[in-house]
Write a protein that holds these residues in place. Sequence first.
Motif, mmCIF file in Angstrom:
data_model
loop_
_atom_site.group_PDB
_atom_site.id
_atom_site.type_symbol
_atom_site.label_atom_id
_atom_site.label_comp_id
_atom_site.label_asym_id
_atom_site.label_seq_id
_atom_site.Cartn_x
_atom_site.Cartn_y
_atom_site.Cartn_z
ATOM 1 N N GLU A 1 -25.521 9.692 -26.056
ATOM 2 C CA GLU A 1 -25.463 10.964 -25.319
ATOM 3 C C GLU A 1 -24.034 11.472 -25.348
ATOM 4 O O GLU A 1 -23.106 10.742 -25.685
ATOM 5 N N PRO B 1 -26.111 5.437 -21.840
ATOM 6 C CA PRO B 1 -26.746 5.070 -20.579
ATOM 7 C C PRO B 1 -27.698 3.899 -20.816
ATOM 8 O O PRO B 1 -28.360 3.840 -21.853
ATOM 9 N N THR B 2 -27.728 2.981 -19.901
ATOM 10 C CA THR B 2 -28.577 1.797 -20.015
ATOM 11 C C THR B 2 -28.433 1.118 -21.381
ATOM 12 O O THR B 2 -29.381 1.052 -22.166
ATOM 13 N N TRP C 1 -21.348 8.500 -24.522
ATOM 14 C CA TRP C 1 -21.713 7.405 -23.629
ATOM 15 C C TRP C 1 -23.086 6.864 -23.989
ATOM 16 O O TRP C 1 -23.850 7.482 -24.709
ATOM 17 N N ASP D 1 -24.714 -0.253 -16.190
ATOM 18 C CA ASP D 1 -25.504 0.978 -16.264
ATOM 19 C C ASP D 1 -25.143 1.860 -17.447
ATOM 20 O O ASP D 1 -26.015 2.411 -18.102
ATOM 21 N N THR D 2 -23.846 2.021 -17.731
ATOM 22 C CA THR D 2 -23.405 2.946 -18.775
ATOM 23 C C THR D 2 -22.142 2.422 -19.447
ATOM 24 O O THR D 2 -21.276 1.855 -18.783
ATOM 25 N N LEU E 1 -19.039 4.027 -21.547
ATOM 26 C CA LEU E 1 -18.382 5.268 -21.931
ATOM 27 C C LEU E 1 -17.585 5.022 -23.207
ATOM 28 O O LEU E 1 -16.979 3.955 -23.357
#
Length: 74
Positions: free
Chosen positions: A55, A35-36, A33, A2-3, A5
Amino acid sequence: MDTILISPTRYAHLPGACTHLTEELVTAPRWGWIPTPPAGLWDRLSDSFPATATEGNTARQAVRRCEECQTALT
């Protein structure tokens, strides 16, 4: 996945995969990070193929994977 970091030390981590990282530590502007993330990005991470945060702190780049996070995937 999903993510991804991205730490200030240029390591990539996975949420919840390592014991030395807690969610409350992962905040901008210190961390970035993705995301996706695109498929295969985690496996391609290297000095020649860094992952750039999209992000949080978008200046962060990861060039290596956290070994504990990598072990959690297998």
